[in-house]
Design a protein around this motif. Structure first.
Motif, PDB file in Angstrom:
ATOM      1  N   THR A   6       1.027  -1.267  -0.096  1.00  0.00           N
ATOM      2  CA  THR A   6       0.059  -0.002   0.020  1.00  0.00           C
ATOM      3  C   THR A   6       1.024   1.304   0.160  1.00  0.00           C
ATOM      4  O   THR A   6       0.496   2.097  -0.777  1.00  0.00           O
ATOM      5  N   ASP A   7       1.815   1.341   0.937  1.00  0.00           N
ATOM      6  CA  ASP A   7       2.615   2.528   0.978  1.00  0.00           C
ATOM      7  C   ASP A   7       3.581   2.812  -0.403  1.00  0.00           C
ATOM      8  O   ASP A   7       3.595   3.781  -0.976  1.00  0.00           O
ATOM      9  N   GLU A   8       3.880   1.538  -0.934  1.00  0.00           N
ATOM     10  CA  GLU A   8       4.713   1.790  -2.258  1.00  0.00           C
ATOM     11  C   GLU A   8       3.734   2.042  -3.270  1.00  0.00           C
ATOM     12  O   GLU A   8       4.165   3.055  -3.995  1.00  0.00           O
ATOM     13  N   ARG A   9       2.514   1.710  -3.594  1.00  0.00           N
ATOM     14  CA  ARG A   9       1.585   2.215  -4.266  1.00  0.00           C
ATOM     15  C   ARG A   9       1.109   3.611  -4.254  1.00  0.00           C
ATOM     16  O   ARG A   9       1.324   4.240  -5.254  1.00  0.00           O
ATOM     17  N   ARG A  10       1.102   3.909  -3.055  1.00  0.00           N
ATOM     18  CA  ARG A  10       0.498   5.374  -2.851  1.00  0.00           C
ATOM     19  C   ARG A  10       1.818   6.321  -3.097  1.00  0.00           C
ATOM     20  O   ARG A  10       1.639   7.584  -3.735  1.00  0.00           O
ATOM     21  N   ARG A  11       3.162   5.962  -2.620  1.00  0.00           N
ATOM     22  CA  ARG A  11       4.374   6.921  -3.378  1.00  0.00           C
ATOM     23  C   ARG A  11       4.349   6.904  -4.743  1.00  0.00           C
ATOM     24  O   ARG A  11       4.730   8.016  -5.140  1.00  0.00           O
ATOM     25  N   ARG A  12       3.999   5.827  -5.540  1.00  0.00           N
ATOM     26  CA  ARG A  12       4.151   5.931  -7.039  1.00  0.00           C
ATOM     27  C   ARG A  12       3.091   6.722  -7.310  1.00  0.00           C
ATOM     28  O   ARG A  12       3.108   7.525  -8.701  1.00  0.00           O
ATOM     29  N   ILE A  13       2.053   6.778  -6.887  1.00  0.00           N
ATOM     30  CA  ILE A  13       0.951   7.738  -7.282  1.00  0.00           C
ATOM     31  C   ILE A  13       1.350   9.101  -7.125  1.00  0.00           C
ATOM     32  O   ILE A  13       1.062   9.961  -8.194  1.00  0.00           O
ATOM     33  N   VAL A  14       1.856   9.293  -5.998  1.00  0.00           N
ATOM     34  CA  VAL A  14       2.020  10.764  -5.702  1.00  0.00           C
ATOM     35  C   VAL A  14       3.290  11.184  -6.534  1.00  0.00           C
ATOM     36  O   VAL A  14       3.262  12.352  -7.160  1.00  0.00           O
ATOM     37  N   GLN A  15       4.407  10.367  -7.077  1.00  0.00           N
ATOM     38  CA  GLN A  15       5.421  10.556  -8.143  1.00  0.00           C
ATOM     39  C   GLN A  15       4.775  10.724  -9.329  1.00  0.00           C
ATOM     40  O   GLN A  15       5.306  11.494 -10.127  1.00  0.00           O
ATOM     41  N   ALA A  16       3.858   9.750  -9.679  1.00  0.00           N
ATOM     42  CA  ALA A  16       3.240   9.916 -11.241  1.00  0.00           C
ATOM     43  C   ALA A  16       2.479  11.285 -11.242  1.00  0.00           C
ATOM     44  O   ALA A  16       2.563  12.115 -12.213  1.00  0.00           O
ATOM     45  N   VAL A  25      -7.528   7.897 -12.753  1.00  0.00           N
ATOM     46  CA  VAL A  25      -7.963   6.740 -11.857  1.00  0.00           C
ATOM     47  C   VAL A  25      -7.734   5.477 -12.774  1.00  0.00           C
ATOM     48  O   VAL A  25      -7.110   4.494 -12.317  1.00  0.00           O
ATOM     49  N   THR A  26      -8.446   5.480 -13.938  1.00  0.00           N
ATOM     50  CA  THR A  26      -8.541   4.273 -14.791  1.00  0.00           C
ATOM     51  C   THR A  26      -7.105   4.156 -15.142  1.00  0.00           C
ATOM     52  O   THR A  26      -6.654   2.710 -15.233  1.00  0.00           O
ATOM     53  N   GLU A  27      -6.125   5.043 -15.753  1.00  0.00           N
ATOM     54  CA  GLU A  27      -4.785   4.717 -15.991  1.00  0.00           C
ATOM     55  C   GLU A  27      -4.168   4.367 -14.823  1.00  0.00           C
ATOM     56  O   GLU A  27      -3.297   3.394 -15.003  1.00  0.00           O
ATOM     57  N   LEU A  28      -4.128   4.698 -13.708  1.00  0.00           N
ATOM     58  CA  LEU A  28      -3.427   4.417 -12.615  1.00  0.00           C
ATOM     59  C   LEU A  28      -3.754   2.931 -12.202  1.00  0.00           C
ATOM     60  O   LEU A  28      -3.067   2.025 -11.934  1.00  0.00           O
ATOM     61  N   LYS A  36      -9.974   0.040  -9.444  1.00  0.00           N
ATOM     62  CA  LYS A  36     -10.309   1.480  -9.705  1.00  0.00           C
ATOM     63  C   LYS A  36     -10.599   1.921  -8.167  1.00  0.00           C
ATOM     64  O   LYS A  36     -10.260   3.007  -7.710  1.00  0.00           O
ATOM     65  N   GLU A  37     -11.400   0.909  -7.500  1.00  0.00           N
ATOM     66  CA  GLU A  37     -11.741   1.669  -6.157  1.00  0.00           C
ATOM     67  C   GLU A  37     -10.771   1.700  -5.208  1.00  0.00           C
ATOM     68  O   GLU A  37     -10.498   2.595  -4.380  1.00  0.00           O
ATOM     69  N   THR A  38      -9.640   0.881  -5.526  1.00  0.00           N
ATOM     70  CA  THR A  38      -8.467   0.939  -4.660  1.00  0.00           C
ATOM     71  C   THR A  38      -7.586   2.210  -4.972  1.00  0.00           C
ATOM     72  O   THR A  38      -7.350   2.979  -3.837  1.00  0.00           O
ATOM     73  N   VAL A  39      -7.577   2.809  -6.123  1.00  0.00           N
ATOM     74  CA  VAL A  39      -7.071   3.927  -6.445  1.00  0.00           C
ATOM     75  C   VAL A  39      -7.811   4.890  -5.941  1.00  0.00           C
ATOM     76  O   VAL A  39      -6.988   5.916  -5.227  1.00  0.00           O
ATOM     77  N   ARG A  40      -9.153   5.000  -5.952  1.00  0.00           N
ATOM     78  CA  ARG A  40      -9.949   6.016  -5.471  1.00  0.00           C
ATOM     79  C   ARG A  40      -9.680   6.028  -3.861  1.00  0.00           C
ATOM     80  O   ARG A  40      -9.496   7.331  -3.263  1.00  0.00           O
ATOM     81  N   ARG A  41      -9.511   4.998  -3.201  1.00  0.00           N
ATOM     82  CA  ARG A  41      -9.254   4.969  -1.968  1.00  0.00           C
ATOM     83  C   ARG A  41      -7.957   5.548  -1.324  1.00  0.00           C
ATOM     84  O   ARG A  41      -7.620   6.166  -0.443  1.00  0.00           O
ATOM     85  N   ASP A  42      -6.870   5.044  -2.245  1.00  0.00           N
ATOM     86  CA  ASP A  42      -5.551   5.618  -2.219  1.00  0.00           C
ATOM     87  C   ASP A  42      -5.552   7.194  -2.408  1.00  0.00           C
ATOM     88  O   ASP A  42      -5.009   8.011  -1.629  1.00  0.00           O
ATOM     89  N   LEU A  43      -6.189   7.865  -3.545  1.00  0.00           N
ATOM     90  CA  LEU A  43      -6.460   9.371  -3.483  1.00  0.00           C
ATOM     91  C   LEU A  43      -7.009   9.889  -2.429  1.00  0.00           C
ATOM     92  O   LEU A  43      -6.691  11.109  -1.920  1.00  0.00           O
ATOM     93  N   ARG A  44      -8.254   9.373  -1.873  1.00  0.00           N
ATOM     94  CA  ARG A  44      -8.564   9.794  -0.682  1.00  0.00           C
ATOM     95  C   ARG A  44      -7.790  10.042   0.660  1.00  0.00           C
ATOM     96  O   ARG A  44      -7.861  11.244   1.345  1.00  0.00           O
ATOM     97  N   VAL A  45      -6.757   8.803   0.938  1.00  0.00           N
ATOM     98  CA  VAL A  45      -6.090   9.139   1.971  1.00  0.00           C
ATOM     99  C   VAL A  45      -4.939  10.095   1.852  1.00  0.00           C
ATOM    100  O   VAL A  45      -4.549  10.840   2.323  1.00  0.00           O
ATOM    101  N   LEU A  46      -4.346  10.106   0.514  1.00  0.00           N
ATOM    102  CA  LEU A  46      -3.272  10.930  -0.037  1.00  0.00           C
ATOM    103  C   LEU A  46      -3.716  12.442  -0.054  1.00  0.00           C
ATOM    104  O   LEU A  46      -3.147  13.431   0.531  1.00  0.00           O
TER     105      LEU A  46
END
Length: 256
Positions: A6-16, A25-28, A36-46
């Motif tokens: 989870t932490d690495e995935r969210r780090r990569r989202i911020v980096q991207a 969301v779709t591309e991530l 997609k819901e996992t990405v949306r949840r990550d974005l809410r946390v970020l």
């Protein structure tokens, strides 16, 4: 592709987001091999951590003490919106004879839209703005000295604030990395915040101009409150209801 933690995935989202300026969301979901819901949840946390701001279908990065976009990058983002904002901001010039123009792309567009058929003195820390205005015969340009920040091509530090402190300026066009009703106007770098705070202090009138993406964002260094402003100039992409909430704190809010 192996599943990321989870932490690495969210780090990569911020980096991207920081590299591209925004993420989808779709591309991530496809790139990270998650739902997609996992990405949306990550974005809410970020977003809760102040690292991104969510949009419909994606997100964009929030500038912070450790991350700031360059002037070159800003010249590619929301350009038509920023041109409308600049034109509307210049309409507030009135009879001002001395003007401070902040660093940043939107203030640079404001400077380029200033009238050239009347005497005007422009004070700025921005090398790009000074260069753009220097050719106008009736415009006197005072470039504040100091250390030049490579990303923004603007001067900062005590040389800059000391020179600025000696002026009384009719109108200051101020930019910010974020503006919120609770925390006011903020910017990531303390040295930049010092210059902006001094401009706020010496100006008789203060106008903030910025795109809708600035609203609700909070950065590291606060240099003014919303109530210090005479006017806020943004675009119609900021909802009218939100504009009204800012107007209740004192400034006129113009949506171009």
């Amino acid at each position: 592709m192996a599943a990321l933690g989870t932490d690495e995935r969210r780090r990569r989202i911020v980096q991207a987001a920081r590299e591209a300026g925004s993420v989808d969301v779709t591309e991530l979901a496809a790139q990270l091999n998650v739902a997609k819901e996992t990405v949306r949840r990550d974005l809410r946390v970020l977003e809760d951590h102040g690292l991104v701001r969510r949009t419909h279908g994606g997100a964009y990065p929030v500038e912070s003490a450790g991350y700031e976009t360059t002037l070159a990058h800003r010249t590619t983002m929301h350009v038509p919106e920023k041109r409308r904002i600049a034109a509307a901001a210049v309409e507030l010039l009135g009879d001002a004879e001395t003007v401070f123009v902040d660093e940043g792309f939107t203030p640079q567009l404001i400077a380029e839209a200033l009238p050239t058929d009347r005497p005007l003195t422009v004070v700025t820390a921005s090398l790009a703005t000074a260069s753009a205005l220097a050719r106008h015969e009736k415009t006197v340009v005072l470039l504040l000295g100091g250390r030049v920040r490579p990303g923004t091509l603007a001067t900062v530090d005590h040389w800059t604030t000391q020179m600025l402190s000696g002026f009384v300026i009719d109108l200051a066009f101020i930019g910010a990395n974020g503006i919120s009703r609770e925390h006011g106007l903020t910017t990531p770098d303390p040295a930049v915040g010092g210059v902006k705070a001094e401009a706020v202090r010496v100006a008789r009138r203060l106008v903030f101009a910025g795109s809708h993406t600035k609203f609700g964002a909070v950065s590291f260094c606060r240099f003014a409150s919303v109530g210090d402003l005479e006017a806020i100039v943004t675009s119609t992409a900021l909802p009218a209801a939100e504009a009204h909430r800012y107007a209740l704190l004192g400034p006129q809010v113009v949506r171009a």
